[in-house]
Structures are given as structure tokens and as C-alpha cells.
Design an enzyme around this catalytic site. Structure first.
Site, PDB file in Angstrom:
ATOM      1  N   PHE A   5       1.306  -3.897   4.188  1.00  0.00           N
ATOM      2  CA  PHE A   5       2.653  -5.028   4.733  1.00  0.00           C
ATOM      3  C   PHE A   5       3.017  -5.196   3.784  1.00  0.00           C
ATOM      4  CE2 PHE A   5      -2.273  -7.173   4.563  1.00  0.00           C
ATOM      5  CZ  PHE A   5      -2.834  -6.679   5.708  1.00  0.00           C
ATOM      6  N   CYS A  63       0.373  -1.386  -0.103  1.00  0.00           N
ATOM      7  CA  CYS A  63      -0.212  -0.076   0.191  1.00  0.00           C
ATOM      8  C   CYS A  63       0.983   1.553   0.199  1.00  0.00           C
ATOM      9  CB  CYS A  63      -0.844   0.082   0.796  1.00  0.00           C
ATOM     10  SG  CYS A  63      -1.795  -1.429   1.269  1.00  0.00           S
ATOM     11  N   HIS A  72      -2.833   8.169   5.856  1.00  0.00           N
ATOM     12  CA  HIS A  72      -2.642   6.820   5.318  1.00  0.00           C
ATOM     13  C   HIS A  72      -4.062   6.449   6.016  1.00  0.00           C
ATOM     14  CE1 HIS A  72      -2.140   2.787   3.601  1.00  0.00           C
ATOM     15  NE2 HIS A  72      -1.967   2.292   4.967  1.00  0.00           N
ATOM     16  N   HIS A  79      -9.833   2.617  -0.562  1.00  0.00           N
ATOM     17  CA  HIS A  79      -8.372   2.006  -0.277  1.00  0.00           C
ATOM     18  C   HIS A  79      -7.608   1.384  -1.018  1.00  0.00           C
ATOM     19  CE1 HIS A  79      -4.383   1.725   0.885  1.00  0.00           C
ATOM     20  NE2 HIS A  79      -4.442   0.972   1.444  1.00  0.00           N
ATOM     21  N   GLU A  91      -0.651   5.117  12.951  1.00  0.00           N
ATOM     22  CA  GLU A  91      -0.478   6.272  12.934  1.00  0.00           C
ATOM     23  C   GLU A  91      -0.921   7.638  13.619  1.00  0.00           C
ATOM     24  OE1 GLU A  91      -2.731   6.847   9.340  1.00  0.00           O
ATOM     25  OE2 GLU A  91      -1.370   8.504   8.097  1.00  0.00           O
ATOM     26  N   LYS A 123      -9.037   8.168   1.992  1.00  0.00           N
ATOM     27  CA  LYS A 123      -9.684   7.090   1.994  1.00  0.00           C
ATOM     28  C   LYS A 123     -11.613   7.142   1.938  1.00  0.00           C
ATOM     29  CE  LYS A 123      -5.544   4.513   2.043  1.00  0.00           C
ATOM     30  NZ  LYS A 123      -4.283   6.223   2.233  1.00  0.00           N
TER      31      LYS A 123
END
Lengths: 392, 426
Positions: free
Chosen positions: B413, B177, B317, B354, B328, B349
Site C-alpha cells: 500500500f 508490505c 509477492h 502474508h 504481478e 504466502k
């Protein structure tokens, strides 16, 4: 003239059908009579060069980590551990915290039994699309996804070996391997990185991989023949499982920690074209001229990335009139890690001052005092690259 | 090159001269910005495939871009094509089919998908007990070569490089991501090294298909709040329960400021800094101490040569998973100290979902649009504040406020963390 930003190879981790580590490869490539290591049984008429049996505990000590990975990740994580060992930085948390990483990767294995069960169940299902949803939901192992994502080889290397500087993964077959090394070299040269782990992994022993390349009509399906012979008979690749990582380091950084360099990457070039007739040759010619301009060609050999397909590459290489070795004869072609692996073999030969033995009749015996190796990459579909390996 | 075309470290200043964006909200900067600042959600019920048997039935799909045979790489390529066209047109650089720099493309990992796998299986003529051996045999007997080409890892970037005439071997990036941000970082570095004066950086993702959705679902990563679809993505809300998969693309023309000025190009913003720091704690979870995230943001600010005080807005994010938003906030609160509760931090998002490998590129563009327009897009669906996250997420309504510097976060990830610092033209 040595400079502080010279790019040195200070660690090599290589695993293939020939064995584990540089010395095992040197020995196998110089054996009395080279005989290919092939699995001709598992995948119908499609032969592959299988990975040597690895004692995983030696590089991936936690069983939980081993279980979480699929073979392509185990091969790569194992090779990365060998490279860190060979560079003398394994377990050195201070160095690994700022060791950057660039991985060239495809994707991971599937659950072949699940795929087969689904494909078998769908034709008779009342609503095949819903059946697909249901079976994937109930049958896929949740963690399999983490073995499939391209960047999760890098992720596993971070988890298992603690390499946690930058982490980048490039996709795209042979060219990804070339670009990974090119960017690694550029970052050392410009001083934005001192220490880098670069390489990749490929598991050829996968029905989905073989299916993919068989759909492309690019596999060799007749009894074993070396690359030159295959090229003369329509061409075809024999794939091989390979894991290879290199530790690259600036000369200043290597000297400061007393590392023993194996060889130097003195230059690297890459490009693409649409493979119109002559286009790839023109790229390779430009690369050769850029890298070989000041070389004593009497002390130089070619380590070719020949895959077994393509008509221009052998003509170009033969035209250079230099001793040639095509390691895919012995290791099989391994797409993403093929270029890093050929750099490793070139570094091994240059550091020993001699070329390894011919791997097929088309490769001449030579006793030149080897000081330089030009490593070529000629993607089976796209991408042309070349690097110059010299003594340190 | 004038002095001001170099940064404090003597490197070329890297600017943005063209942008293109496409999301579930529409195509182009104008439409996207209008919808984003209106607080519109692009999340909808999935119609591309039947959703029977699925826990999550919503996504931010891009349904208005036609492809002949749907697959993630096919749609990703089409989306990338459109956003690159928009970016190059705005930048007015090069000539048609001759872009004067390299391509860095973030895209999802490529793999044969179920429609194609089923087509190969159908060609076997068998209705039961189908194995990979059967598939291998039929691949020899029947011509499936278009699948080979489509599902090479390199073919999307190669096709785009051929079409747009970018220079050199394109680099296809996968850092989960964070991929879109990594693509931008690669371009910044190439310009700073002097390898090129111009770079094309793009991220594209179109992986809403059954298996990809189920994989994320099996990891309990997706929101299951399907009704109404617009409520599914709820970053920073106490009742958030996962992210929403989405599709889209973003492309940026990066250029050295000296090059842009010399040709009289309009400068849209400055790419001041990039930071990365990977995390070896776990394959999907951040290190509980937040050190890699904090280190990543610090690295980006240090690369930009600025301190946290110089940042006006954080483009989060903000996936809406319980884990991400908590980590975060830990990073932001550590870095920004007592200012953390006051600095605006919003998540695109909440509206577009996302967009995975495209997110870093799309959100960099929205960050620059925020600077350009003096408006901060909101975090919608912020109905139930989470007392553990006492932040100013620009709740629900766009805010008019001038900002000059933004940090945009991307975490993925595999311990992937990349942050970008973007600023108003100097």
C-alpha cells in the site's frame, strides 16, 4: 572547496503555528516581542502550538485527496508541496519521476468519536470482545486505515505531487527525522541519488498523541514557560504541529538545472545510547568534534533541538559557548519533523547571514555574521544527532 | 580486497552470512524449510481473541512465543529477538551483545491497542460516556508509563539495538508490505557506501489483533474462506479472494564479501541487487499499466547487473488478492516475455500467509534456502488455475531443481515496490 556531490538544500517547505513558508517564519521569529502561539483550551490543561490555518486547495487541489487524508497527512503533503514549489520542481514530471523521498513519520489520527463510543459501550456489553469486533466493523470508516499507516504520508505525496522515485518511511520520533536526513545526504554523496525530498509531519492537536506523552509524564502542564525555565523546573514538552520538507540536491544537479541553493548540509552525525549518565553527552561531544573541527566558531550558532526535557542537554550546549536558539520555544516540539524543521530554520538564518532574535531570556542577542549553524537533535527519550549547515 | 570482492560497478559485493526465521510454521530455518517444502499451511483459526462478528476468522498467528502483555510491538520485538539470535549465531560474528554494525528493522506502525485503551478507560471508574478527556485525566492521575514506552515508534528497534549492541542509531522502517525488503536494501546500501562492513537487517510483524484485522477486512483485502483455514490463502488460483494476515520475522546478517572471506565466514548467498520504484496512481491500487512494478523489477536487475535471462526463479509477492496477482503477472509477463509462462514463480504466502512488514525479509531467506537446497517451495491451494495468469506457480508440490538466481518481489500500500535479486555464493 565545492564538489559535485555537495549536498545542497534547494527547496524548503515549512508550516507551523508561526505560519507558512520560510519568509513567514523569519518574520515571526524576528517580531518585536515574541509571544507564543498556543491553544490552551482544547485539551484540558495540555497546551499545544496549533498549525496555522492552511488553504489546502493551494497544495492539495483535489477535494477527494483532502478528504482521504487526516490532518497529519494534510500538513505533511502541504509542506511537501511548498518544498517542491520552492525548489522549482513542482509539476515537473521528468524530475519528479526520479525524485527520491524519505519521510520520518509516526502514525495517523484515530476516529475519536468511534473510540469514545466503543469505550462507553464495552463495560455494559454481554460479551465486550465480540461487541468490540462488531462496533469496529460497523463504525470504522474503511479508508481511515489509509490515514493511519505510517508510510501513507509518503503515499499521499506520491499521489498528490507525483514524487515517485524511491519512497522510504522511517519511524521512531526525533531519531527518525535525523536518520531520514542522514540517509538522504549519504545517497546524494555517493551518487545513488541526485534529488531527494526529505522531511516529515506531526499533528500535536490530537488527544491520542497527548494521551501518549502524558502517560510518559513528559508534557509541560503549567502556564507557558520557555524551555530553559522548564528545564529548571523539572522539564516538560509543549508539542507543536509542524510539517517540514526539504529538497536536497547534489551541487552538480542543482547547477545543471539552474536551481538556486539556500544552504549546504556540510555534515551530519547520529548515534544512540541508553541514556546512562554522560552517555548522550559523550555522543554529542563526539559529533561536535567531528563537525566543528575546522569551523570558525565566531561565525557559528547552535540551532538546538531541545524539547524541554532532559538534564544533560542544556549543560552540554551551554558549554559550547555559542549563540543558541531553541526553535521549539516558538514552534513547539514536533518529534519526527523537529530536526528537518530546525535544519530549515538554520538554512534560512545562514542564507541571510544572521541569526534570528532570541526566543527566551536565556538566549543572548547576537549580531555575529552567521556563516554556519550546528543543528542538534537530542531525542526526548533516545537518539542524538547533529548536522552542520553552511553557506552554499 | 580482491577484485572479485567488488561487483561490476566497483562496489563491495554484499553477501549473507547468517539467517534467522520464525513463522506460523515454527521457529528456525530447519523447521520452516521442512514444513514449507512439505506444503504445510500455517494458517489456523484465530484463538488469540474471540472472532464473533468477524468475516475473516483465520490467520497465520504465531502462538508459541509468549509475551507478558500482548501487543503488536511486544510480540514483534520477541519474534525479532529470536530471529536475530539465530542469524547472529549462524554468522558467528561479533560477541554477545556486541554486533559490529547497524540495525535496520522493518516493523508494523506502532499504536496504543484496545486492551491498553480499555485498561486506561477502566481506570477512569466510569462505565458510560467515556471520552478522551477522561482518558487524559486518568493518565495524569494513574501511572501508565509502561504504555508510553511500549508504544513509542522507536522503542522496539531501540530495545533490540541495546540488547544486541548494534552500532549507531537503529532505523525502523515502514514501507508497508515492502518493509522487510527495504530493511535489506538499507543494509546493502550502507555496506556499498563503506559505512560499515556488516549490517543486521530484520523484519518482524505480529499485528493480528481485532482492529488491524478489521481494517484490512473493511478494505476487502482479506480472504474470507475460513474453512478449512489451510485453504484460505490461494495465490494465483482463479477463486482467490484475498490475503491472509500472518505473523513472523526474518533476520539476515549482511556483510561485505571481503569481510566475510577475511574472517572465514560461510557465505550463504549474495545480495546482488535491490530495486525500488514508487507508484503515485492510487493509495492501494497499482497503476493499471504496471509500469512501476515493471520498473521496480528492472531496477533490481539493473542494480544486480543481470538480465531477465539470468533469473531462474521468482519468489512472488503473491498475496492472493485478485488485484495483486493480476498486476504481478502483468509485471512478470512484460519483463520476461515469452519465458514468463515457463519460469517458476511461487508464493510462500500460500502457506505462511502474508507476514506484512516482515514478508520481504522472510521471503528473502526462503529464496536463499531454495538456492541452497535446490528445491522450490510450492504454491499450495492451486486447485483452479486462472486462465488470465498462465504461469508456472510450482503448483502444490515442491520441485527439485537447481536455481542460482532469484528475484523476490514485495509490493505494498502507498505505492511501495521493492525487489531483491539474490544469488548463489560466487
Amino acid at each position: 572547496m565545492p564538489t559535485e556531490r555537495d549536498i545542497l538544500i534547494t527547496g524548503i517547505g515549512l508550516v507551523s503555528c508561526l505560519g507558512e513558508g520560510v519568509d513567514a517564519h523569519w518574520k515571526a521569529l524576528n517580531g518585536a516581542a515574541f509571544a507564543p502561539t498556543l491553544d490552551t483550551e482544547t485539551f484540558l490543561s495540555l497546551a499545544v502550538h496549533p498549525i496555522v490555518k492552511l488553504e489546502l486547495d493551494r497544495q492539495i487541489p483535489k477535494r477527494g485527496d483532502q478528504r482521504t487524508m487526516e490532518p497529519w497527512q494534510r500538513i505533511g503533503t502541504y509542506a511537501a508541496g511548498l518544498a517542491l514549489d520552492s525548489a522549482g520542481i513542482k509539476g515537473n514530471a521528468e524530475l519528479l519521476d526520479r525524485t527520491d523521498m524519505i519521510v520520518a513519520a509516526g502514525g495517523g489520527e484515530r476516529d475519536y468519536a468511534v473510540d469514545a463510543a466503543i469505550l462507553s459501550a464495552l463495560p455494559g456489553a454481554a460479551d465486550p470482545d465480540v461487541k468490540l469486533n462488531e462496533m469496529l466493523t460497523s463504525d470504522l470508516r474503511p479508508t481511515l486505515f489509509l490515514a493511519q499507516l505510517s508510510n501513507l504520508l509518503a503515499g499521499n505525496i506520491s499521489v498528490v505531487h507525483g514524487v515517485v522515485g524511491a519512497s522510504r518511511t522511517f519511524m521512531g520520533e526525533e531519531a527518525a527525522g535525523v536518520e531520514a536526513v542522514r540517509i538522504a545526504c549519504a545517497r546524494i554523496a555517493d551518487g545513488t541519488s541526485d534529488l531527494l525530498l526529505v522531511g516529515g509531519s506531526f499533528n500535536a492537536e490530537r488527544p491520542d498523541i497527548l494521551l501518549h506523552y502524558e502517560m510518559g509524564r513528559v508534557l509541560w502542564k503549567q502556564p507557558y514557560a520557555p524551555i530553559a525555565e522548564r528545564l529548571g523546573a523539572g522539564g516538560g514538552m509543549l508539542l507543536g504541529s509542524v510539517g517540514c520538507f526539504l529538497v536536497l540536491e547534489s551541487r552538480a544537479h542543482a547547477a545543471q538545472r539552474g536551481a538556486a541553493p539556500v544552504a549546504r548540509i556540510a555534515g551530519i552525525q547520529s548515534d544512540r545510547c541508553n541514556r546512562a549518565p554522560g552517555a548522550a553527552t559523550a555522543n554529542a561531544q563526539r559529533q561536535f568534534e567531528a563537525l566543528a573541527a575546522n569551523l570558525n566558531l565566531q561565525e557559528t550558532a547552535i540551532i538546538s533541538g531541545a524539547s524541554g526535557v532532559g538534564v544533560e542537554e542544556p549543560i552540554f550546549l551551554q558549554g559550547l559557548n555559542l549563540p543558541i536558539r531553541s526553535p521549539a520555544n516558538a514552534l513547539g516540539h514536533s518529534l519526527e519533523p523537529s530536526f528537518p524543521a530546525n535544519l530549515a530554520l538554520a538554512a534560512m538564518a545562514v542564507s541571510r547571514g544572521k541569526l534570528f532574535a532570541p526566543l527566551e531570556a536565556a538566549e543572548a542577542v547576537t549580531d555575529i555574521k552567521l556563516k554556519n549553524a550546528l543543528v542538534t537533535a537530542w531525542g526526548h527519550w533516545r537518539g542524538e544527532g547533529m548536522a552542520l549547515i553552511t553557506a552554499t | 580486497m580482491s577484485r572479485s570482492d567488488l561487483d561490476a560497478r566497483g562496489r563491495p559485493v554484499v553477501v549473507v552470512t547468517g539467517m534467522g526465521v520464525l513463522t506460523s510454521l515454527g521457529q528456525g530455518q530447519f523447521d520452516n524449510w521442512r514444513e514449507l517444502t512439505a506444503g504445510t499451511s500455517g494458517i489456523r483459526r484465530i484463538t488469540r481473541f474471540p472472532v464473533g462478528g468477524l468475516k475473516t476468522t483465520v490467520a497465520g498467528t504465531v502462538d508459541f512465543v509468549a509475551v507478558e502483555e500482548v501487543s503488536a510491538p511486544a510480540l514483534s520485538e520477541k519474534i525479532a529477538h529470536r530471529v536475530i539470535e539465530e542469524a547472529i549465531a549462524q554468522s558467528a560474528i561479533g560477541t554477545v551483545g556486541n554486533f559490529p554494525g547497524p540495525l535496520f528493522l522493518a516493523l508494523p506502525p506502532v499504536e496504543l491497542e484496545w486492551p491498553q485503551r480499555r485498561a486506561i478507560a477502566a481506570a477512569t471508574g466510569k462505565n458510560e460516556s467515556i471520552t478522551y478527556d477522561d482518558l487524559l485525566r486518568v493518565a495524569t492521575a494513574v501511572d501508565f508509563s509502561p504504555y508510553y514506552r511500549r508504544f513509542l515508534f522507536g522503542s522496539v528497534a531501540e530495545n533490540l539495538a541495546e540488547t544486541f549492541g548494534t552500532k549507531g542509531s537503529p532505523i525502523a522502517i515502514s514501507t508497508a508490505c515492502a518493509s522487510g525488503a527495504t530493511a535489506i536494501q538499507q543494509g546493502v546500501e550502507a555496506i556499498r557506501r563503506g559505512e560499515t562492513a556488516v549490517a543486521l537487517c530484520a523484519g518482524t510483524d505480529a499485528s493480528v489483533n481485532p482492529e488491524s484485522l478489521i481494517r484490512f477486512s473493511l478494505l476487502s483485502a482479506l480472504s474470507t474462506r475460513n474453512d478449512p483455514p489451510s485453504s484460505a490463502a490461494r495465490p494465483f488460483s482463479k477463486d482467490r479472494n484475498g490475503f491472509v494476515m500472518a505473523e513472523g520475522g526474518g533476520a539476515l546478517v549482511l556483510e561485505s564479501q571481503a569481510h566475510a572471506r577475511a574472517r572465514g565466514a560461510k557465505i550463504l548467498g549474495v545480495l546482488e541487487g535491490c530495486g525500488e520504484k514508487s507508484d503515485g496512481f492510487h493509495r492501494t491500487r497499482s497503476s493499471p499499466d504496471g509500469k512501476p512494478i515493471i520498473g521496480c523489477m528492472r531496477n533490481a536487475l539493473a542494480d544486480a547487473g543481470v538480465t531477465p535471462e539470468g533469473v531462474d526463479y521468482i519468489n512472488a509477492h503473491g498475496t492472493g488478492t485478485p488485484e495483486n496477482d493480476k498486476m504481478e503477472w502483468l509485471g512478470v509477463s512484460t519483463l520476461f516475455g515469452e519465458r514468463a509462462e515457463r519460469i517458476p514463480i511461487s508464493s510462500n504466502k500460500s502457506m505462511i500467509g502474508h507476514t506484512l512488514t516482515a514478508a520481504g525479509a522472510i521471503e528473502a531467506i526462503f529464496s536463499l534456502l531454495a538456492i541452497q537446497n535446490g528445491r522450490l517451495p510450492p504454491t499450495i491451494n492451486y486447485d483452479t488455475p486462472d486462465p488470465a495468469l498462465p504461469l508456472d506457480c510450482v503448483p502444490n508440490v515442491t520441485r527439485d531443481v537447481q536455481v542460482t538466481r532469484v528475484i523476490s518481489n514485495s509490493f505494498g500500500f502507498g505505492g511501495q515496490n521493492v525487489c531483491l535479486v539474490l544469488a548463489a555464493p560466487g
